[in-house]
Design a protein around this motif. Structure first.
Motif, PDB file in Angstrom:
ATOM      1  N   PHE A 248       0.944  -0.997   0.097  1.00  0.00           N
ATOM      2  CA  PHE A 248      -0.198   0.138   0.031  1.00  0.00           C
ATOM      3  C   PHE A 248       1.050   1.278   0.017  1.00  0.00           C
ATOM      4  O   PHE A 248       0.667   1.753  -0.714  1.00  0.00           O
ATOM      5  N   PHE A 249       2.069   1.250   0.803  1.00  0.00           N
ATOM      6  CA  PHE A 249       2.471   2.810   0.999  1.00  0.00           C
ATOM      7  C   PHE A 249       4.066   3.071  -0.219  1.00  0.00           C
ATOM      8  O   PHE A 249       4.103   4.022   0.372  1.00  0.00           O
ATOM      9  N   TYR A 250       3.410   2.061  -1.065  1.00  0.00           N
ATOM     10  CA  TYR A 250       4.688   2.112  -2.221  1.00  0.00           C
ATOM     11  C   TYR A 250       4.167   2.184  -3.244  1.00  0.00           C
ATOM     12  O   TYR A 250       3.457   3.299  -4.154  1.00  0.00           O
ATOM     13  N   PRO A 251       3.711   1.526  -3.881  1.00  0.00           N
ATOM     14  CA  PRO A 251       2.782   1.112  -5.465  1.00  0.00           C
ATOM     15  C   PRO A 251       1.764   1.557  -5.627  1.00  0.00           C
ATOM     16  O   PRO A 251       1.709   2.085  -6.154  1.00  0.00           O
ATOM     17  N   ILE A 252       1.099   1.494  -4.284  1.00  0.00           N
ATOM     18  CA  ILE A 252      -1.221   2.159  -4.515  1.00  0.00           C
ATOM     19  C   ILE A 252      -0.439   3.622  -4.166  1.00  0.00           C
ATOM     20  O   ILE A 252      -1.104   4.104  -4.695  1.00  0.00           O
ATOM     21  N   VAL A 253       0.318   3.515  -3.459  1.00  0.00           N
ATOM     22  CA  VAL A 253       0.247   5.102  -2.706  1.00  0.00           C
ATOM     23  C   VAL A 253       1.036   6.270  -4.249  1.00  0.00           C
ATOM     24  O   VAL A 253       0.936   6.971  -4.104  1.00  0.00           O
ATOM     25  N   ASP A 254       1.872   5.648  -4.490  1.00  0.00           N
ATOM     26  CA  ASP A 254       2.524   5.645  -5.915  1.00  0.00           C
ATOM     27  C   ASP A 254       1.326   6.141  -7.023  1.00  0.00           C
ATOM     28  O   ASP A 254       1.985   7.270  -7.408  1.00  0.00           O
ATOM     29  N   SER A 255       0.425   5.542  -7.330  1.00  0.00           N
ATOM     30  CA  SER A 255      -0.778   5.127  -8.623  1.00  0.00           C
ATOM     31  C   SER A 255      -1.464   6.838  -7.549  1.00  0.00           C
ATOM     32  O   SER A 255      -1.645   7.011  -8.818  1.00  0.00           O
ATOM     33  N   ALA A 256      -2.137   6.866  -6.740  1.00  0.00           N
ATOM     34  CA  ALA A 256      -2.601   7.776  -6.050  1.00  0.00           C
ATOM     35  C   ALA A 256      -2.280   8.903  -6.536  1.00  0.00           C
ATOM     36  O   ALA A 256      -3.572  10.127  -6.693  1.00  0.00           O
ATOM     37  N   THR A 257      -0.787   8.837  -6.171  1.00  0.00           N
ATOM     38  CA  THR A 257      -0.698  10.905  -5.509  1.00  0.00           C
ATOM     39  C   THR A 257      -0.442  10.947  -7.360  1.00  0.00           C
ATOM     40  O   THR A 257      -0.448  11.849  -7.490  1.00  0.00           O
ATOM     41  N   ALA A 258       0.059   9.814  -8.546  1.00  0.00           N
ATOM     42  CA  ALA A 258      -0.216  10.265  -9.524  1.00  0.00           C
ATOM     43  C   ALA A 258      -1.400  10.691 -10.527  1.00  0.00           C
ATOM     44  O   ALA A 258      -1.278  11.542 -10.354  1.00  0.00           O
ATOM     45  N   HIS A 280       9.760  16.580 -14.069  1.00  0.00           N
ATOM     46  CA  HIS A 280      11.089  15.406 -14.685  1.00  0.00           C
ATOM     47  C   HIS A 280      10.382  13.768 -13.882  1.00  0.00           C
ATOM     48  O   HIS A 280      10.210  13.348 -13.419  1.00  0.00           O
ATOM     49  N   PRO A 281      10.648  12.816 -15.091  1.00  0.00           N
ATOM     50  CA  PRO A 281      10.373  11.159 -14.961  1.00  0.00           C
ATOM     51  C   PRO A 281      11.000  10.874 -13.783  1.00  0.00           C
ATOM     52  O   PRO A 281       9.812   9.801 -13.143  1.00  0.00           O
ATOM     53  N   SER A 282      11.521  11.753 -13.706  1.00  0.00           N
ATOM     54  CA  SER A 282      13.128  10.731 -12.347  1.00  0.00           C
ATOM     55  C   SER A 282      12.124  11.094 -10.737  1.00  0.00           C
ATOM     56  O   SER A 282      12.429  10.196 -10.226  1.00  0.00           O
ATOM     57  N   GLN A 283      11.301  11.794 -11.448  1.00  0.00           N
ATOM     58  CA  GLN A 283      10.423  12.945  -9.440  1.00  0.00           C
ATOM     59  C   GLN A 283       9.122  12.067  -9.430  1.00  0.00           C
ATOM     60  O   GLN A 283       9.148  11.494  -8.296  1.00  0.00           O
ATOM     61  N   SER A 284       8.912  11.893 -10.405  1.00  0.00           N
ATOM     62  CA  SER A 284       7.452  11.100 -10.686  1.00  0.00           C
ATOM     63  C   SER A 284       6.759  10.705 -12.197  1.00  0.00           C
ATOM     64  O   SER A 284       6.023  11.032 -12.489  1.00  0.00           O
ATOM     65  N   PRO A 285       7.800   9.460 -11.671  1.00  0.00           N
ATOM     66  CA  PRO A 285       7.313   8.146 -13.505  1.00  0.00           C
ATOM     67  C   PRO A 285       6.314   8.230 -13.859  1.00  0.00           C
ATOM     68  O   PRO A 285       5.688   8.893 -14.880  1.00  0.00           O
ATOM     69  N   LEU A 286       5.187   8.034 -12.970  1.00  0.00           N
ATOM     70  CA  LEU A 286       3.847   7.845 -13.369  1.00  0.00           C
ATOM     71  C   LEU A 286       2.836   8.867 -13.608  1.00  0.00           C
ATOM     72  O   LEU A 286       1.647   9.248 -14.434  1.00  0.00           O
ATOM     73  N   ALA A 287       3.032  10.170 -12.501  1.00  0.00           N
ATOM     74  CA  ALA A 287       2.671  11.446 -12.207  1.00  0.00           C
ATOM     75  C   ALA A 287       2.715  11.436 -14.203  1.00  0.00           C
ATOM     76  O   ALA A 287       2.135  12.768 -14.707  1.00  0.00           O
ATOM     77  N   PHE A 288       4.043  12.435 -14.214  1.00  0.00           N
ATOM     78  CA  PHE A 288       4.679  12.153 -15.475  1.00  0.00           C
ATOM     79  C   PHE A 288       4.239  11.570 -17.029  1.00  0.00           C
ATOM     80  O   PHE A 288       3.319  12.278 -18.074  1.00  0.00           O
ATOM     81  N   LEU A 289       3.681  10.628 -17.022  1.00  0.00           N
ATOM     82  CA  LEU A 289       2.924   9.962 -18.155  1.00  0.00           C
ATOM     83  C   LEU A 289       1.854  10.193 -17.653  1.00  0.00           C
ATOM     84  O   LEU A 289       1.474  10.488 -19.214  1.00  0.00           O
ATOM     85  N   LEU A 290       1.230  10.119 -16.837  1.00  0.00           N
ATOM     86  CA  LEU A 290      -0.378   9.820 -16.873  1.00  0.00           C
ATOM     87  C   LEU A 290      -0.941  11.440 -17.040  1.00  0.00           C
ATOM     88  O   LEU A 290      -1.565  11.932 -17.886  1.00  0.00           O
ATOM     89  N   ILE A 291       0.265  12.640 -16.892  1.00  0.00           N
ATOM     90  CA  ILE A 291      -0.065  14.263 -17.448  1.00  0.00           C
ATOM     91  C   ILE A 291       0.121  13.417 -18.537  1.00  0.00           C
ATOM     92  O   ILE A 291      -1.181  14.262 -20.153  1.00  0.00           O
TER      93      ILE A 291
END
Length: 461
Positions: A248-258, A280-291
């Motif tokens: 939860f605290f890593y993969p899921i929180v990563d996805s939700a924050t994106a 930058h994708p190194s900061q939050s790769p999922l957020a970068f890709l989702l945007i």
């Protein structure tokens, strides 16, 4: 369905005399269905609104295409995961597996709009009131806002395990001062971890007051509500079923924050007092890709709003992706998208994202507007049919199942009326009749495949 924590029909409840199959409600899938039904049936009360159901699937697929074709992005995502304290990521033969991306990206892309009904309600109320009172006098201009009697009730993960966050706080001692059953606190900590130098207290303060800020400013950020719904749902299910709370605290929180960041980054974090630069994708790769994918996904988006139904829309997409760059060509078969459509998209993405960090030669967007009469005459057979297939296949699958249920019931009644012997195999089939929503994933897929075959044969005919 593959993003459900507890597989449907797999949990067994034992008692001295029985083994009972327990069905765990698929909360997120139900919210997706609710969003789909709601936006399809409320367009007349909204000026601007397009499909978000098929859109989410197309965003997911576009993200997979970019991940598969661009090594630079894959490397940055892998390094992001390897650099984190999370060591339970997916592996094949001990090596990092692409399945880690598939899971995180699936949650982020497929559920990023589940909070959209909140935004629809706000738009509906505003239009309804303004249309009504302006019929009395054009000088009226009523404004509306969405509020909560107690926002904390919504912004809370059900607590089943009091020690749920203990392992996480041992890695991040500063998180002990946060409420880690509160989605906004969790995401504020994630943002402060990913974006070095940002003040976590400022983020917490802003997220806690964001509902009021939206009300005062006259807008609704559905990504904010979507991210909380994802954390509420997975937070409960992981406490109930998972053996490792780190999931939860890593993969899921990563996805939700994106999901939160896909609007919040440009609307809040790039403005005062945060003043962050391009993402930058190194900061939050999922957020970068989702945007990126959310902004580019323009093709085959069904209009529901009054004004959107009057506009021209992108029918098809031609896309080229590699390590050097990304070329996107929108094909418009009828009408025009307006001057500067491609240029505005390019400029927007350059302002928000560090595109050259993964595309050496950048991103190029062009719009091809075709008015050729021959093309227009073949729209139904060559362009619209695949889209119709995609949008209606589930409806036909449900009809196929309903027909099966009715036929089986009719056969049962006829056998009873004729006094025929009913064998055990038929009785088992009859006793297991259920609605489409209650079918196992395997049986749903079987009906969907049959529906697709029927529609393909119809198209060929």
């Amino acid at each position: 369905m593959i993003y459900q924590i507890s597989h449907e029909n797999k949990s067994e409840k034992h008692s001295p005399n029985e083994i009972k199959i327990v069905k765990e409600k698929n909360i997120l899938l139900d919210l997706v269905k609710t969003m789909k039904a709601y936006e399809e049936n409320t367009g007349d009360l909204i000026e601007k609104q397009r499909d978000h159901f098929i859109h989410s699937v197309n965003v997911f697929l576009l993200g997979l295409a970019i991940y598969s074709q661009n090594k630079s992005y894959r490397d940055k995502f892998k390094q992001y995961v390897l650099n984190s304290p999370y060591k339970k990521y997916y592996r094949i033969d001990g090596e990092f597996s692409h399945e880690e991306f598939l899971y995180r990206w699936g949650v982020a892309a497929l559920f990023h709009d589940i909070g959209y009904p909140v935004e629809i309600i706000g738009k509906q109320l505003k239009k309804f009131l303004n249309d009504g009172i302006k019929s009395i006098s054009s000088s009226y201009n009523a404004d509306t806002a969405i509020d909560f009697k107690d926002f904390n009730e919504f912004n809370t993960i059900v607590k089943k395990d009091p020690n749920f966050a203990d392992k996480y706080t041992s890695v991040y001692p500063e998180a002990k001062f946060l409420n880690l059953f509160k989605p906004t606190d969790i995401m504020a900590h994630k943002i402060s971890t990913d974006f070095k130098g940002i003040d976590i207290n400022q983020v917490i303060k802003h997220l806690d007051s964001f509902v009021d800020i939206m009300g005062e400013s006259g807008f609704i950020d559905h990504g904010f509500f979507s991210s909380i719904l994802v954390l509420n749902s997975y937070g409960y299910l992981i406490q109930k079923y998972a053996k490792n709370n780190d999931f939860f605290f890593y993969p899921i929180v990563d996805s939700a924050t994106a999901i939160l960041l896909h609007n919040y980054y440009r609307n809040v974090l790039q403005k005062k007092p945060f003043d962050l630069k391009t993402l930058h994708p190194s900061q939050s790769p999922l957020a970068f890709l989702l945007i990126l994918c959310d902004e580019l996904q323009e093709w085959n988006r069904q209009p529901f709003g009054v004004k959107d139904k009057q506009k021209s829309h992108v029918n098809e997409l031609v896309i080229n992706i590699d390590d050097r760059g990304m070329d996107v060509e929108y094909i418009v078969r009828e009408g025009a998208m307006g001057l500067g459509f491609s240029e505005d998209k390019e400029e927007f993405l350059k302002t928000v994202l560090s595109l050259r960090s993964i595309f050496k030669f950048g991103l190029r967007i062009i719009t091809d507007v075709s008015q050729d009469n021959i093309i227009q005459e073949n729209v139904h057979s060559e362009a619209q049919a695949p889209d119709i297939l995609l949008r209606n296949v589930e409806t036909i699958a449900i009809q196929i199942h309903n027909q099966y249920v009715e036929t089986t019931k009719q056969q049962y009644e006829e056998k009873l009326a004729l006094g025929e012997e009913i064998d055990d195999k038929f009785m088992e089939k009859y006793n297991n009749l259920t609605t489409f929503d209650e079918l196992t994933p395997q049986l749903k897929i079987a009906n969907i495949r049959q529906a697709r075959l029927m529609m393909m044969k119809e198209m060929q005919f």
